[in-house]
Design an enzyme around this catalytic site. Structure first.
Site, mmCIF file in Angstrom:
data_model
loop_
_atom_site.group_PDB
_atom_site.id
_atom_site.type_symbol
_atom_site.label_atom_id
_atom_site.label_comp_id
_atom_site.label_asym_id
_atom_site.label_seq_id
_atom_site.Cartn_x
_atom_site.Cartn_y
_atom_site.Cartn_z
ATOM 1 N N GLN A 19 0.796 -1.228 0.000
ATOM 2 C CA GLN A 19 0.000 0.000 0.000
ATOM 3 C C GLN A 19 0.833 1.284 0.000
ATOM 4 O O GLN A 19 0.292 2.358 -0.253
ATOM 5 C CB GLN A 19 -0.958 -0.014 1.195
ATOM 6 C CG GLN A 19 -2.039 -1.072 1.039
ATOM 7 C CD GLN A 19 -2.934 -1.189 2.259
ATOM 8 O OE1 GLN A 19 -2.690 -2.025 3.108
ATOM 9 N NE2 GLN A 19 -3.945 -0.359 2.342
ATOM 10 N N HIS A 35 1.159 -9.460 4.540
ATOM 11 C CA HIS A 35 -0.002 -8.556 4.470
ATOM 12 C C HIS A 35 -0.514 -8.569 3.030
ATOM 13 O O HIS A 35 -0.403 -7.597 2.295
ATOM 14 C CB HIS A 35 0.428 -7.147 4.911
ATOM 15 C CG HIS A 35 -0.709 -6.218 5.258
ATOM 16 N ND1 HIS A 35 -0.816 -5.599 6.484
ATOM 17 C CD2 HIS A 35 -1.768 -5.787 4.544
ATOM 18 C CE1 HIS A 35 -1.902 -4.823 6.504
ATOM 19 N NE2 HIS A 35 -2.492 -4.924 5.342
ATOM 20 N N ASN A 80 -1.673 -11.001 8.412
ATOM 21 C CA ASN A 80 -2.694 -9.991 8.603
ATOM 22 C C ASN A 80 -4.009 -10.480 8.000
ATOM 23 O O ASN A 80 -4.064 -10.821 6.815
ATOM 24 C CB ASN A 80 -2.262 -8.696 7.905
ATOM 25 C CG ASN A 80 -3.261 -7.576 8.098
ATOM 26 O OD1 ASN A 80 -3.405 -7.041 9.188
ATOM 27 N ND2 ASN A 80 -3.974 -7.227 7.035
ATOM 28 N N GLU A 133 -4.988 -2.380 14.069
ATOM 29 C CA GLU A 133 -5.540 -1.353 13.168
ATOM 30 C C GLU A 133 -6.849 -0.814 13.714
ATOM 31 O O GLU A 133 -7.699 -1.577 14.177
ATOM 32 C CB GLU A 133 -5.822 -1.921 11.761
ATOM 33 C CG GLU A 133 -4.585 -2.253 10.975
ATOM 34 C CD GLU A 133 -4.898 -2.787 9.569
ATOM 35 O OE1 GLU A 133 -6.022 -2.588 9.059
ATOM 36 O OE2 GLU A 133 -3.995 -3.406 8.981
#
Ligand SMILES: *[C@@H]1O[C@H](CO)[C@@H](O)[C@H](O)[C@H]1NC(C)=O
Ligand SMILES: *[C@@H]1O[C@H](CO)[C@@H](O)[C@H](O)[C@H]1NC(C)=O
Ligand SMILES: *[C@@H]1O[C@H](CO)[C@@H](O)[C@H](O)[C@H]1NC(C)=O
Length: 502
Positions: A46, A150, A195, A379
């Protein structure tokens, strides 16, 4: 492996909502517990960019996005993530901007470290890159919290056997995990293996073994690390006090979260999940149970939203809506209806700009009361649908009420929470939301392509928090314009089904 649906839900959407205040009735500042570590996170795919630089191979997601077939899901630019925030080159700036915080959470890119998916051929530049990142984090007196996986893996694993669809993924993931634990374990004390496995696959079944192997035998003992995994929580609360609604909520939580957390704490799925999912949950052997039991040092919690559950048959529309968020889980709960904002329709505004500290509280209490393990809130965050840019007072309000709620929950119930990490440190590529769903504490100028970094106004909240460890109550101020804004018809957690590629 029991993966009926291998899917990746992509984050998007947002808007504003009502705030439920419990811990927020007394407006005075609240003190953080002495040992609670505050941080913020990012993930390789990301933010890093540099998708094919310095020996990194193509990932499953590079390939998927580059196909350019996801425009109907909102991915209008198949190359947006190629550069993303260019953190591969700008990581020092990112880390220095985070220095008011204690924890820097980030993920390793498997195809950057092991481009050919074998530990016998590591990519020296990729390996060195993460040493540099970790050293920079330590230089600032911060704690690196590393996610091993992730969502991105070398594409070759997709080509060879369709990635997580195949049990062949397990030994290769273990090889990769062993490699990175050995490489970075001396410097990194907080690890997350995977994740959101509940986003990869409805029942992540046999893959729990991974976590068990590495925690007990190789990592904790060897380097004294803390290792766990984190999942997306959409905590359900009963829609009424009727016992059947209480049962409905427990069934949803047990299937969606308990099928992952249960095995790594108790060595098996919760009974209620077995009752509903039946043979979809492949039974563990006694040896596996033994390996799995107590194999996690902490429970990771990603939480943005939650729902109400009722014991009744859902309508077709309700089912469809629930499936969008919960995948195939609800197939096994034909008599449970859930009330959850639709991330696609008018309620999309409720999603990532909604300030709902009660969901964080519910998730924390359910996890603590069920497992009695320390937690890491890996998160929790606020994504501006309505484009606040650097003027993000609502983000400060979001984290203010979240943290105050967390502190009051810790104080009331003696919950042990190691860390709270905001998502995300910098504005990131948010899957089908592209760059238009920024969660960052730091603004990235994607518009003029300079990718220049600017602290948002909410950073004042974090800087003060770092200095004083006091959480002031910041009440959300909704501007009149934002109340009249039309919801943006974008997708919240869009599933990317990996076999879409085929
Ligand atoms: C990966 O495999 C390719 C093809 O065999 C090879 O050219 C390349 O050097 C390998 N990468 C590494 C880092 O060893
Ligand atoms: C929860 O209860 C309210 C009020 O009775 C009702 O309107 C709503 O539909 C219920 N939710 C579900 C999921 O049944
Ligand atoms: C464009 O980027 C520069 C950094 O080079 C920044 O100073 C400037 O504010 C940006 N312009 C706009 C319109 O955001």
């Amino acid at each position: 492996m029991g993966c009926k649906t291998v899917l990746l839900w992509l984050m998007i959407v947002g808007a504003r909502a009502a705030v439920q205040r419990d811990s927020n009735a007394d407006p005075g500042p609240m003190e953080l517990p002495g040992d609670l570590l505050i941080g913020a996170g990012v993930a390789a795919i990301q933010v890093e960019g540099a998708w094919n630089e310095d020996g990194k191979s193509e990932s499953n997601l590079d390939y998927l996005f580059h196909l350019g077939k996801l425009s109907s899901m909102g991915v209008t630019d198949p190359h947006a993530h190629d550069v993303a925030a260019d953190s591969y080159h700008k990581y020092k700036e990112d880390i220095s901007l985070a220095a008011a915080l204690k924890v820097y959470r980030f993920s390793l890119s498997w195809p950057r470290i092991l481009p050919n998916a074998t530990a016998s051929q590591p990519n020296p530049k990729g390996v060195q890159f993460y040493h540099d990142v970790i050293d920079e984090v330590l230089l600032h007196g911060m704690i690196p919290m590393v996610t091993v996986y992730h969502f991105d893996h070398p594409r070759v694993l997709e080509d060879n056997f369709k990635g997580w669809w195949s049990p062949e993924m397990i030994p290769l993931f273990k090889e990769y995990a062993r490699f990175v634990f050995n490489e970075y374990g001396k410097k990194v004390k907080h690890w997350t293996t995977i994740n959101e496995p509940n986003i990869l696959c409805t029942y992540f079944a046999n893959l729990h073994v991974i976590s068990g192997l590495y925690t007990a035998e190789e990592v904790s003992n060897h380097y004294q690390c803390q290792v766990g995994l984190t999942i997306l929580n959409l905590p359900a609360t009963p829609n009424s006090t009727a016992p059947e609604d209480v049962y409905a909520a427990e069934a949803v939580n047990s299937l969606y979260a308990g099928t992952i957390y249960g095995p790594v704490v108790f060595g098996d799925y919760p009974q209620i999940a077995k009752d509903f999912a039946g043979e979809k949950l492949a039974p563990f052997s006694d040896a596996e149970k033994e390996l799995l039991r107590d194999s996690t040092d902490y429970i990771g919690v990603n939480v943005y939203n939650g729902m109400k559950a009722a014991w009744r048959k859902p309508t077709a529309a309700e089912r469809e809506n629930a499936d969008l968020l919960l995948g195939k889980t609800m197939e096994d709960l034909p008599n449970v209806a859930v009330d959850i904002p639709n991330p696609l329709g008018p309620q999309s505004v409720e999603f990532f700009e909604g300030i709902h500290p009660e969901y964080l509280r519910t998730a924390v209490l359910w996890v603590w009361q069920t497992y009695k393990k320390p937690l890491i809130i890996t998160e929790n965050g606020f994504g501006d649908v309505t484009g606040h840019g650097t003027k993000d007072q609502l983000r400060a309000a979001y984290h203010s009420v979240s943290l105050r709620t967390l502190v009051s929950t810790i104080n009331s119930f003696g919950v042990k929470v190691i860390s709270y990490c905001a998502w995300s440190l910098i504005d990131a590529f948010e899957w089908t939301g592209g760059m238009d769903r920024p969660f960052g504490l730091v603004y990235i100028d994607y518009k003029n392509k300079t990718l220049s970094r600017t602290l948002k106004e909410s950073s004042e909240f974090w800087i003060n928090l770092g200095e004083t460890r006091m959480v002031p109550l910041i009440r959300p101020e909704y501007s009149s314009s934002s109340t009249t804004l039309k919801p943006i018809a974008c997708l919240l957690l869009i599933r990317i089904v990996f076999n879409f590629i085929e």
